[in-house]
Design a protein around this motif. Structure first.
Motif, PDB file in Angstrom:
ATOM      1  N   LYS A   9       0.826  -1.218   0.000  1.00 27.65           N
ATOM      2  CA  LYS A   9       0.000   0.000   0.000  1.00 27.65           C
ATOM      3  C   LYS A   9       0.859   1.268   0.000  1.00 27.65           C
ATOM      4  CE  LYS A   9      -3.837  -2.236  -0.115  1.00 27.65           C
ATOM      5  NZ  LYS A   9      -3.224  -3.488  -0.588  1.00 27.65           N
ATOM      6  N   ARG A  10       1.667   1.401  -1.037  1.00 29.37           N
ATOM      7  CA  ARG A  10       2.499   2.588  -1.180  1.00 29.37           C
ATOM      8  C   ARG A  10       1.755   3.684  -1.941  1.00 29.37           C
ATOM      9  NH1 ARG A  10       7.299  -0.849  -3.934  1.00 29.37           N
ATOM     10  NH2 ARG A  10       7.747  -2.300  -2.231  1.00 29.37           N
ATOM     11  N   GLY A  11       2.256   4.892  -1.826  1.00 30.78           N
ATOM     12  CA  GLY A  11       1.786   5.996  -2.657  1.00 30.78           C
ATOM     13  C   GLY A  11       0.292   6.223  -2.623  1.00 30.78           C
ATOM     14  N   ALA A  12      -0.334   6.168  -3.794  1.00 29.83           N
ATOM     15  CA  ALA A  12      -1.763   6.467  -3.922  1.00 29.83           C
ATOM     16  C   ALA A  12      -2.619   5.516  -3.116  1.00 29.83           C
ATOM     17  CB  ALA A  12      -2.175   6.411  -5.396  1.00 29.83           C
ATOM     18  N   TRP A  13      -2.198   4.244  -3.041  1.00 30.16           N
ATOM     19  CA  TRP A  13      -3.015   3.265  -2.317  1.00 30.16           C
ATOM     20  C   TRP A  13      -3.022   3.579  -0.811  1.00 30.16           C
ATOM     21  CZ3 TRP A  13      -4.237   2.604  -6.820  1.00 30.16           C
ATOM     22  CH2 TRP A  13      -3.366   2.205  -7.842  1.00 30.16           C
ATOM     23  N   ALA A  14      -1.925   4.116  -0.317  1.00 31.19           N
ATOM     24  CA  ALA A  14      -1.867   4.482   1.098  1.00 31.19           C
ATOM     25  C   ALA A  14      -2.644   5.758   1.363  1.00 31.19           C
ATOM     26  CB  ALA A  14      -0.411   4.658   1.533  1.00 31.19           C
ATOM     27  N   GLN A  15      -2.506   6.728   0.481  1.00 28.99           N
ATOM     28  CA  GLN A  15      -3.057   8.058   0.736  1.00 28.99           C
ATOM     29  C   GLN A  15      -4.529   8.195   0.349  1.00 28.99           C
ATOM     30  OE1 GLN A  15      -0.285  11.095  -0.374  1.00 28.99           O
ATOM     31  NE2 GLN A  15      -1.790  12.734  -0.293  1.00 28.99           N
ATOM     32  N   PHE A  16      -4.951   7.426  -0.679  1.00 31.78           N
ATOM     33  CA  PHE A  16      -6.306   7.634  -1.204  1.00 31.78           C
ATOM     34  C   PHE A  16      -7.190   6.387  -1.191  1.00 31.78           C
ATOM     35  CE2 PHE A  16      -3.580  10.891  -3.070  1.00 31.78           C
ATOM     36  CZ  PHE A  16      -4.275  12.037  -2.703  1.00 31.78           C
ATOM     37  N   GLY A  17      -6.682   5.281  -0.672  1.00 28.50           N
ATOM     38  CA  GLY A  17      -7.527   4.113  -0.466  1.00 28.50           C
ATOM     39  C   GLY A  17      -7.439   3.042  -1.537  1.00 28.50           C
ATOM     40  N   GLU A  18      -7.767   1.817  -1.129  1.00 31.98           N
ATOM     41  CA  GLU A  18      -7.700   0.673  -2.030  1.00 31.98           C
ATOM     42  C   GLU A  18      -8.726   0.741  -3.157  1.00 31.98           C
ATOM     43  OE1 GLU A  18      -7.888  -3.051  -0.016  1.00 31.98           O
ATOM     44  OE2 GLU A  18      -6.411  -2.487   1.502  1.00 31.98           O
ATOM     45  N   ASP A  19      -9.834   1.431  -2.929  1.00 36.73           N
ATOM     46  CA  ASP A  19     -10.891   1.482  -3.941  1.00 36.73           C
ATOM     47  C   ASP A  19     -10.755   2.697  -4.861  1.00 36.73           C
ATOM     48  OD1 ASP A  19     -11.517   3.403  -2.047  1.00 36.73           O
ATOM     49  OD2 ASP A  19     -13.665   2.919  -1.979  1.00 36.73           O
ATOM     50  N   LEU A  20      -9.603   3.333  -4.856  1.00 35.97           N
ATOM     51  CA  LEU A  20      -9.346   4.449  -5.774  1.00 35.97           C
ATOM     52  C   LEU A  20      -9.517   3.979  -7.210  1.00 35.97           C
ATOM     53  CD1 LEU A  20      -8.154   7.410  -6.064  1.00 35.97           C
ATOM     54  CD2 LEU A  20      -5.944   6.288  -6.424  1.00 35.97           C
ATOM     55  N   LEU A  21     -10.307   4.696  -7.977  1.00 31.71           N
ATOM     56  CA  LEU A  21     -10.472   4.365  -9.387  1.00 31.71           C
ATOM     57  C   LEU A  21      -9.132   4.534 -10.098  1.00 31.71           C
ATOM     58  CD1 LEU A  21     -13.839   6.184 -10.112  1.00 31.71           C
ATOM     59  CD2 LEU A  21     -13.459   3.743 -10.455  1.00 31.71           C
ATOM     60  N   LEU A  22      -8.692   3.523 -10.828  1.00 33.53           N
ATOM     61  CA  LEU A  22      -7.485   3.648 -11.634  1.00 33.53           C
ATOM     62  C   LEU A  22      -7.753   4.630 -12.775  1.00 33.53           C
ATOM     63  CD1 LEU A  22      -6.353  -0.087 -11.829  1.00 33.53           C
ATOM     64  CD2 LEU A  22      -5.699   1.672 -10.173  1.00 33.53           C
ATOM     65  N   GLY A  23      -6.687   5.128 -13.384  1.00 35.38           N
ATOM     66  CA  GLY A  23      -6.854   6.138 -14.423  1.00 35.38           C
ATOM     67  C   GLY A  23      -7.805   5.708 -15.517  1.00 35.38           C
ATOM     68  N   TYR A  24      -7.606   4.515 -16.057  1.00 34.03           N
ATOM     69  CA  TYR A  24      -8.456   4.073 -17.170  1.00 34.03           C
ATOM     70  C   TYR A  24      -9.873   3.747 -16.702  1.00 34.03           C
ATOM     71  CZ  TYR A  24      -6.508  -0.462 -15.547  1.00 34.03           C
ATOM     72  OH  TYR A  24      -6.092  -1.536 -14.797  1.00 34.03           O
ATOM     73  N   GLU A  25     -10.047   3.346 -15.455  1.00 37.44           N
ATOM     74  CA  GLU A  25     -11.390   3.124 -14.919  1.00 37.44           C
ATOM     75  C   GLU A  25     -12.128   4.452 -14.772  1.00 37.44           C
ATOM     76  OE1 GLU A  25     -10.997  -0.754 -12.034  1.00 37.44           O
ATOM     77  OE2 GLU A  25     -10.308   1.177 -11.252  1.00 37.44           O
ATOM     78  N   TYR A  26     -11.425   5.437 -14.264  1.00 34.60           N
ATOM     79  CA  TYR A  26     -12.033   6.764 -14.069  1.00 34.60           C
ATOM     80  C   TYR A  26     -12.449   7.356 -15.414  1.00 34.60           C
ATOM     81  CZ  TYR A  26     -12.224  11.786 -12.978  1.00 34.60           C
ATOM     82  OH  TYR A  26     -12.604  13.099 -12.855  1.00 34.60           O
ATOM     83  N   ARG A  27     -11.571   7.274 -16.418  1.00 34.05           N
ATOM     84  CA  ARG A  27     -11.906   7.833 -17.733  1.00 34.05           C
ATOM     85  C   ARG A  27     -13.116   7.123 -18.331  1.00 34.05           C
ATOM     86  NH1 ARG A  27      -6.183   7.791 -17.850  1.00 34.05           N
ATOM     87  NH2 ARG A  27      -6.132   5.838 -19.022  1.00 34.05           N
TER      88      ARG A  27
END
Length: 286
Positions: A201-219
């Motif tokens: 859980k480094r970087g984005a996973w630590a700061q914004f959560g495991e369910d953060l939409l990945l870039g291509y999912e968000y688009r």
């Protein structure tokens, strides 16, 4: 008319800023690079957080009300679970944080001990120019190879690309798209570092959560939530899902709508138009 019966490969025209002319046949331009094999969260796509969240909420409503019943139920449930009330705010904030992490990484590694600046090493690859006119490439620190600036050994961390280090730090997900693929050794390292970044859980996973939409999912979710569906749901789905996913673990295709069944680090993507050629080039199983 001179007709050779052959037309060489070309790409659509794009607009670039002209920086100057250094020779009769050498204009210098400003050209953005799309770092291959990785994808970071977006920082502005879809508008500000409130606007983007409204779009995501339309997507969620359509996934629930039957508008997008052409999508498999599993995929609809998966996307619904990830469109949280703060999904847009977290994603866009993660995009800005990823950009800051990239800038800090580049600044640190391109600054020599004496304060002078290294050049950026750019390794163009694959199709070279993508649809938005960006150069497809790996980037890293440039070493001249001279006695005063020797090229470090291959295993030295200074030889790593910024592409790889963005994934290893947890600020980028892997985004492997045929035919712009790394060598077997580099691919193995990239997948391994991606799995470690997720597990720890480094970087984005630590700061914004495991369910953060990945870039291509968000688009994709933003496209599904377009304010007007003038051309119908099928057209929106076709815009949102244009790449076939292949599971690297067994090289089997999971199709346009099965990527959620595959761990993020193990996803290989193929544009629909490239699928026939990819099946000839790669040992994938339909």
């Amino acid at each position: 008319m001179v007709d050779l019966g052959f037309v060489g490969p070309s790409k659509p025209a794009n607009d670039y800023q002209l920086l100057g002319v250094t020779d009769g046949d050498t204009p210098t331009i400003a050209m953005a690079i799309r770092m291959v094999s990785i994808d970071t969260p977006e920082s502005s796509y879809g508008g500000n957080p409130a606007t983007a969240q409204a779009t995501l909420e339309r997507t969620k409503a359509r996934l629930l009300d039957g508008t997008y019943d052409a999508l498999p139920q599993e995929l609809r449930d998966y996307l619904i679970s990830r469109i949280t009330p703060d999904a847009a705010a977290r994603h866009l904030a993660a995009g800005k944080a990823a950009a800051a992490a990239h800038q800090a990484m580049v600044t640190a590694r391109l600054t020599r001990p004496d304060g002078s600046q290294r050049k950026l090493a750019v390794i163009a690859t694959g199709e070279l120019i993508e649809g938005n006119g960006r150069l497809l490439a790996y980037t890293g620190a440039w070493f001249t190879g001279s006695a005063g600036d020797p090229l470090p050994p291959r295993t030295d961390p200074r030889r790593r690309t910024f592409n790889l280090d963005m994934v290893a730090s947890g600020w980028a997900a892997t985004f492997l798209i045929y035919p712009s693929l790394p060598s077997a050794a580099d691919l193995t390292l990239l997948v391994s570092d991606a799995e470690s970044a997720w597990a720890e859980k480094r970087g984005a996973w630590a700061q914004f959560g495991e369910d953060l939409l990945l870039g291509y999912e968000y688009r994709a979710a933003i496209k599904l939530g377009a304010r007007n569906l003038e051309d119908g749901p099928a057209a929106a789905i076709a815009q949102a899902f244009q790449r076939i996913c292949v599971d690297l673990r067994g090289l089997n295709e999971v199709g346009l709508y099965g990527y959620h069944q595959v761990p993020p680090a193990q996803r290989l993507w193929i544009w629909s138009d490239d699928l026939d050629q990819a099946r000839r080039d790669l040992p994938i199983t339909p």
